[in-house]
Scaffold this motif. Structure first.
Motif, PDB file in Angstrom:
ATOM      1  N   ALA A  17      24.708 -18.848 -32.836  1.00  0.00           N
ATOM      2  CA  ALA A  17      24.849 -18.413 -31.618  1.00  0.00           C
ATOM      3  C   ALA A  17      24.042 -17.374 -31.392  1.00  0.00           C
ATOM      4  CB  ALA A  17      26.645 -18.161 -31.331  1.00  0.00           C
ATOM      5  N   TRP A  18      23.877 -16.172 -32.236  1.00  0.00           N
ATOM      6  CA  TRP A  18      22.770 -15.253 -32.389  1.00  0.00           C
ATOM      7  C   TRP A  18      21.506 -15.498 -32.081  1.00  0.00           C
ATOM      8  CZ3 TRP A  18      19.265 -12.494 -34.814  1.00  0.00           C
ATOM      9  CH2 TRP A  18      18.990 -11.358 -34.708  1.00  0.00           C
ATOM     10  N   TRP A  19      21.036 -16.615 -32.869  1.00  0.00           N
ATOM     11  CA  TRP A  19      19.863 -17.128 -32.931  1.00  0.00           C
ATOM     12  C   TRP A  19      19.512 -17.805 -31.498  1.00  0.00           C
ATOM     13  CZ3 TRP A  19      18.684 -15.271 -37.662  1.00  0.00           C
ATOM     14  CH2 TRP A  19      17.381 -15.118 -37.967  1.00  0.00           C
ATOM     15  N   SER A  20      20.464 -18.499 -31.113  1.00  0.00           N
ATOM     16  CA  SER A  20      20.350 -19.274 -29.966  1.00  0.00           C
ATOM     17  C   SER A  20      20.026 -18.450 -28.643  1.00  0.00           C
ATOM     18  CB  SER A  20      21.633 -20.180 -29.735  1.00  0.00           C
ATOM     19  OG  SER A  20      21.674 -21.111 -30.692  1.00  0.00           O
ATOM     20  N   LEU A  21      21.078 -17.273 -28.690  1.00  0.00           N
ATOM     21  CA  LEU A  21      20.712 -16.344 -27.597  1.00  0.00           C
ATOM     22  C   LEU A  21      19.347 -15.749 -27.581  1.00  0.00           C
ATOM     23  CD1 LEU A  21      24.558 -15.065 -27.553  1.00  0.00           C
ATOM     24  CD2 LEU A  21      23.443 -15.923 -25.447  1.00  0.00           C
ATOM     25  N   ASN A  22      18.909 -15.495 -28.741  1.00  0.00           N
ATOM     26  CA  ASN A  22      17.795 -14.841 -28.834  1.00  0.00           C
ATOM     27  C   ASN A  22      16.669 -15.727 -28.363  1.00  0.00           C
ATOM     28  OD1 ASN A  22      18.451 -12.373 -29.713  1.00  0.00           O
ATOM     29  ND2 ASN A  22      18.205 -12.470 -31.838  1.00  0.00           N
ATOM     30  N   GLN A  23      16.880 -17.128 -28.499  1.00  0.00           N
ATOM     31  CA  GLN A  23      15.689 -17.961 -28.003  1.00  0.00           C
ATOM     32  C   GLN A  23      15.997 -18.038 -26.500  1.00  0.00           C
ATOM     33  OE1 GLN A  23      13.447 -19.471 -30.345  1.00  0.00           O
ATOM     34  NE2 GLN A  23      14.076 -17.930 -31.359  1.00  0.00           N
ATOM     35  N   GLY A  24      16.745 -17.564 -25.924  1.00  0.00           N
ATOM     36  CA  GLY A  24      17.039 -17.437 -24.398  1.00  0.00           C
ATOM     37  C   GLY A  24      17.880 -18.547 -23.869  1.00  0.00           C
ATOM     38  N   HIS A  25      18.821 -19.302 -25.016  1.00  0.00           N
ATOM     39  CA  HIS A  25      19.783 -20.222 -24.607  1.00  0.00           C
ATOM     40  C   HIS A  25      21.017 -19.648 -24.079  1.00  0.00           C
ATOM     41  CE1 HIS A  25      17.307 -23.556 -26.111  1.00  0.00           C
ATOM     42  NE2 HIS A  25      16.934 -22.705 -27.193  1.00  0.00           N
ATOM     43  N   ARG A  26      21.977 -20.355 -23.182  1.00  0.00           N
ATOM     44  CA  ARG A  26      23.090 -19.958 -22.878  1.00  0.00           C
ATOM     45  C   ARG A  26      24.152 -20.438 -24.305  1.00  0.00           C
ATOM     46  NH1 ARG A  26      26.930 -21.480 -18.918  1.00  0.00           N
ATOM     47  NH2 ARG A  26      26.035 -23.522 -18.468  1.00  0.00           N
ATOM     48  N   VAL A  27      24.987 -19.812 -24.289  1.00  0.00           N
ATOM     49  CA  VAL A  27      26.028 -20.113 -25.546  1.00  0.00           C
ATOM     50  C   VAL A  27      27.478 -20.122 -25.248  1.00  0.00           C
ATOM     51  CG1 VAL A  27      26.712 -19.746 -27.978  1.00  0.00           C
ATOM     52  CG2 VAL A  27      24.144 -19.510 -27.343  1.00  0.00           C
ATOM     53  N   THR A  28      28.330 -21.043 -25.630  1.00  0.00           N
ATOM     54  CA  THR A  28      29.689 -20.962 -25.409  1.00  0.00           C
ATOM     55  C   THR A  28      30.138 -21.207 -27.016  1.00  0.00           C
ATOM     56  OG1 THR A  28      29.788 -21.980 -23.331  1.00  0.00           O
ATOM     57  CG2 THR A  28      31.804 -22.100 -24.713  1.00  0.00           C
ATOM     58  N   LEU A  29      31.028 -20.433 -27.489  1.00  0.00           N
ATOM     59  CA  LEU A  29      31.627 -20.334 -28.794  1.00  0.00           C
ATOM     60  C   LEU A  29      33.044 -20.546 -29.016  1.00  0.00           C
ATOM     61  CD1 LEU A  29      30.679 -19.857 -31.638  1.00  0.00           C
ATOM     62  CD2 LEU A  29      30.819 -17.435 -31.483  1.00  0.00           C
ATOM     63  N   LEU A  30      33.551 -21.529 -29.582  1.00  0.00           N
ATOM     64  CA  LEU A  30      34.891 -21.967 -29.661  1.00  0.00           C
ATOM     65  C   LEU A  30      35.546 -21.581 -30.714  1.00  0.00           C
ATOM     66  CD1 LEU A  30      34.139 -25.158 -27.614  1.00  0.00           C
ATOM     67  CD2 LEU A  30      35.248 -23.112 -26.513  1.00  0.00           C
ATOM     68  N   GLU A  31      36.465 -20.717 -30.751  1.00  0.00           N
ATOM     69  CA  GLU A  31      37.124 -20.532 -32.240  1.00  0.00           C
ATOM     70  C   GLU A  31      38.563 -20.245 -32.066  1.00  0.00           C
ATOM     71  OE1 GLU A  31      36.259 -19.522 -35.540  1.00  0.00           O
ATOM     72  OE2 GLU A  31      38.364 -19.219 -35.763  1.00  0.00           O
ATOM     73  N   THR A  32      39.127 -21.035 -33.215  1.00  0.00           N
ATOM     74  CA  THR A  32      40.609 -21.234 -33.094  1.00  0.00           C
ATOM     75  C   THR A  32      41.339 -19.790 -33.517  1.00  0.00           C
ATOM     76  OG1 THR A  32      42.346 -22.395 -33.818  1.00  0.00           O
ATOM     77  CG2 THR A  32      40.734 -21.772 -35.576  1.00  0.00           C
ATOM     78  N   ALA A  33      40.868 -18.895 -34.185  1.00  0.00           N
ATOM     79  CA  ALA A  33      41.294 -17.537 -34.176  1.00  0.00           C
ATOM     80  C   ALA A  33      41.371 -16.567 -32.982  1.00  0.00           C
ATOM     81  CB  ALA A  33      40.559 -16.822 -35.223  1.00  0.00           C
ATOM     82  N   GLY A  34      42.310 -15.794 -32.924  1.00  0.00           N
ATOM     83  CA  GLY A  34      42.199 -15.135 -31.443  1.00  0.00           C
ATOM     84  C   GLY A  34      41.527 -13.861 -31.846  1.00  0.00           C
ATOM     85  N   ARG A  35      41.011 -13.105 -30.989  1.00  0.00           N
ATOM     86  CA  ARG A  35      40.434 -11.710 -31.134  1.00  0.00           C
ATOM     87  C   ARG A  35      41.421 -10.660 -31.332  1.00  0.00           C
ATOM     88  NH1 ARG A  35      36.827  -8.117 -26.830  1.00  0.00           N
ATOM     89  NH2 ARG A  35      35.584  -7.361 -28.338  1.00  0.00           N
ATOM     90  N   GLY A  36      41.080 -10.004 -32.393  1.00  0.00           N
ATOM     91  CA  GLY A  36      41.903  -8.886 -32.817  1.00  0.00           C
ATOM     92  C   GLY A  36      43.016  -9.285 -33.924  1.00  0.00           C
ATOM     93  N   SER A  37      43.182 -10.641 -34.198  1.00  0.00           N
ATOM     94  CA  SER A  37      43.965 -11.422 -35.163  1.00  0.00           C
ATOM     95  C   SER A  37      43.368 -11.324 -36.421  1.00  0.00           C
ATOM     96  CB  SER A  37      44.606 -12.832 -34.635  1.00  0.00           C
ATOM     97  OG  SER A  37      43.527 -13.418 -35.053  1.00  0.00           O
ATOM     98  N   ASP A  38      44.322 -11.099 -37.478  1.00  0.00           N
ATOM     99  CA  ASP A  38      43.830 -11.021 -38.722  1.00  0.00           C
ATOM    100  C   ASP A  38      42.700 -12.197 -39.011  1.00  0.00           C
ATOM    101  OD1 ASP A  38      43.066 -10.766 -41.552  1.00  0.00           O
ATOM    102  OD2 ASP A  38      44.743 -11.487 -42.264  1.00  0.00           O
ATOM    103  N   PRO A  39      41.503 -11.974 -39.268  1.00  0.00           N
ATOM    104  CA  PRO A  39      40.465 -13.200 -39.398  1.00  0.00           C
ATOM    105  C   PRO A  39      40.557 -13.675 -40.677  1.00  0.00           C
ATOM    106  CG  PRO A  39      39.336 -11.227 -39.265  1.00  0.00           C
ATOM    107  CD  PRO A  39      40.743 -10.754 -39.200  1.00  0.00           C
ATOM    108  N   GLY A  40      41.027 -13.073 -41.473  1.00  0.00           N
ATOM    109  CA  GLY A  40      41.156 -13.340 -43.069  1.00  0.00           C
ATOM    110  C   GLY A  40      41.430 -14.774 -43.221  1.00  0.00           C
ATOM    111  N   GLY A  41      42.387 -15.118 -42.622  1.00  0.00           N
ATOM    112  CA  GLY A  41      43.021 -16.544 -43.088  1.00  0.00           C
ATOM    113  C   GLY A  41      42.229 -17.735 -42.269  1.00  0.00           C
ATOM    114  N   ASN A  42      41.258 -17.316 -41.567  1.00  0.00           N
ATOM    115  CA  ASN A  42      40.636 -18.366 -40.696  1.00  0.00           C
ATOM    116  C   ASN A  42      39.334 -18.898 -41.138  1.00  0.00           C
ATOM    117  OD1 ASN A  42      42.686 -18.782 -38.421  1.00  0.00           O
ATOM    118  ND2 ASN A  42      42.493 -16.584 -38.257  1.00  0.00           N
ATOM    119  N   GLY A  43      38.798 -18.562 -42.115  1.00  0.00           N
ATOM    120  CA  GLY A  43      37.373 -18.999 -42.616  1.00  0.00           C
ATOM    121  C   GLY A  43      36.975 -18.495 -43.901  1.00  0.00           C
TER     122      GLY A  43
END
Ligand code: FAD
Length: 355
Positions: A17-43
């Protein structure tokens, strides 16, 4: 400019996503974990030790070594762009073995020769006295191999900085969103369908239904705070049963890892693994005796049958990047750059084919 929809916000999804944005693309990132939840269990990415060590990885093919070295070359600028230059440890890696395991070191050196990593170019061999002069805490080993190019970075800091940059750059980050199916130009989620010019599956082990040969390889590690340990650089201990590494972190923290078990179990570290890792670390430096255990972590590395990463396409046309196995943090920049190149070429070609 194209719109790229990415499934999974581990190290691979975020870096792409970071590389794509830097190249001028628009990005949608879909992630099953919520923001602020403990990310440790998710990847797996939240568990990784952050070794950027292509030369001292055991059992790598020449192809993987070349990829690792090419990706390591991208890391200084990447860490700098993320504002993490100060946490990018470029102190190299010391490889040691106890006298009774000397054969392991010789075996490792034979592997270096097969990979055409030569003494004097890729590494130095230090006698007992040279080692005592350069890194006294390791002098008990009576010799070592030193690889000056090896590096490390704390993966959690990288993941946090990537998220910060992505949100600042107006990435359409959708947490709490589970991807159900992917097509070439759409992704179905539990919150509806997202349409894009290209879609990329970076769900790691979450992609198993589509990539049926994907398997989990369990890894466990222990993080300690050890004020009595004075190791400024990475250390690898060659051992007949496990390949131990010690990663120094700021404020006298050390990550001690990692087991490698053919299993899908993401449960807490076992007593046996904790005992083996900690005893091995103590055998490297007695200062670990008084260390405090700060955290233990376990997760599964997403691996394909040949243990090599792959950029490919699912039957429905969606791209995937998967099988990052033991090297996902190291390889993410190279894979992101290469995937984007392939994707841009194909998207342009498919657009010009449209009547
Ligand atoms: C103990 C251990 C130590 C390691 N040490 C190192 C190291 O020192 N150096 C190194 O280079 N590598 C290391 N690795 C390997 C590295 O962690 C992995 O290769 C890498 O994290 C894989 O990244 P990924 O983005 O492909 O997958 P993941 O990190 O697993 O990310 C996948 C993401 O997809 C999301 N997801 C899954 N399913 C769905 C769905 N249906 N919908 C939406 N989102 C979904 C998950 O929540 C997750 O956020 C280590 C791994 C382990 C376990």
């Amino acid at each position: 400019m194209s719109h790229i929809a990415i499934a999974g916000a581990g190290i691979m999804g975020r870096t792409l996503a970071w590389w794509s944005l830097n190249q001028g693309h628009r990005v949608t990132l879909l992630e099953t974990a919520g923001r602020g939840s403990d990310p440790g269990g998710n990847g797996a990415s939240w568990t990784a030790a952050g070794m950027l060590t292509p030369n001292t990885e055991v059992d790598v093919s020449p192809e993987l070594l070349a990829m690792g070295r090419a990706s390591l070359a991208l890391w200084p600028a990447f860490a700098d762009a993320l504002g993490l230059a100060h946490e990018f440890n470029r102190g190299g890696c010391w490889v040691v073995a106890h006298p009774q395991d000397r054969e392991q070191l010789l075996h490792f050196q034979r592997r270096l020769a097969r990979l055409e990593l030569r003494e004097g170019q890729s590494y130095r061999s230090l006698s007992a006295s040279a080692l005592a002069a350069e890194l006294a805490p390791l002098s008990r080993f009576g010799g070592a191999l030193y690889f000056p190019e090896e590096a490390s970075i704390p993966p959690r800091r990288v993941l946090e900085r990537l998220e910060r940059d992505l949100r600042r750059a107006d990435c359409d980050w959708r947490g709490d969103t589970t991807v159900l199916a992917l097509g070439a130009r759409h992704i179905d989620t539990d919150h509806g369908t997202v349409y894009a010019d290209a879609t990329v599956d970076c769900r790691g082990l979450g992609a198993r239904e589509q990539l049926t040969t994907l398997r989990g390889v369990r890894g466990e590690l222990v993080e300690v705070r050890a004020p009595a340990v004075d190791l400024p650089a990475l250390v690898r201990l060659m051992h007949p049963r496990y390949a131990l590494y010690i990663v120094p972190r700021p404020r006298q923290h050390f990550v001690i890892g990692a087991t490698q078990i053919e299993s899908d179990d993401t449960g807490p570290i076992s007593v046996r693994s904790a005992l083996e890792l900690l005893s091995a670390a103590y055998s490297v430096h007695p200062g670990f005796a008084e260390a405090r255990i700060v955290a233990t972590r376990a997760h599964c590395r997403p691996a394909l049958p040949d243990n090599h990463p792959r950029i490919g396409r699912h039957p429905g046309g969606a791209w995937y990047i998967n099988g990052l196995y033991r090297h996902g943090i190291l390889l993410a920049p190279l894979l992101a750059r290469e995937a984007l190149r392939q994707l841009e070429l194909t998207t342009t070609r498919e657009e010009s084919d449209t009547p």
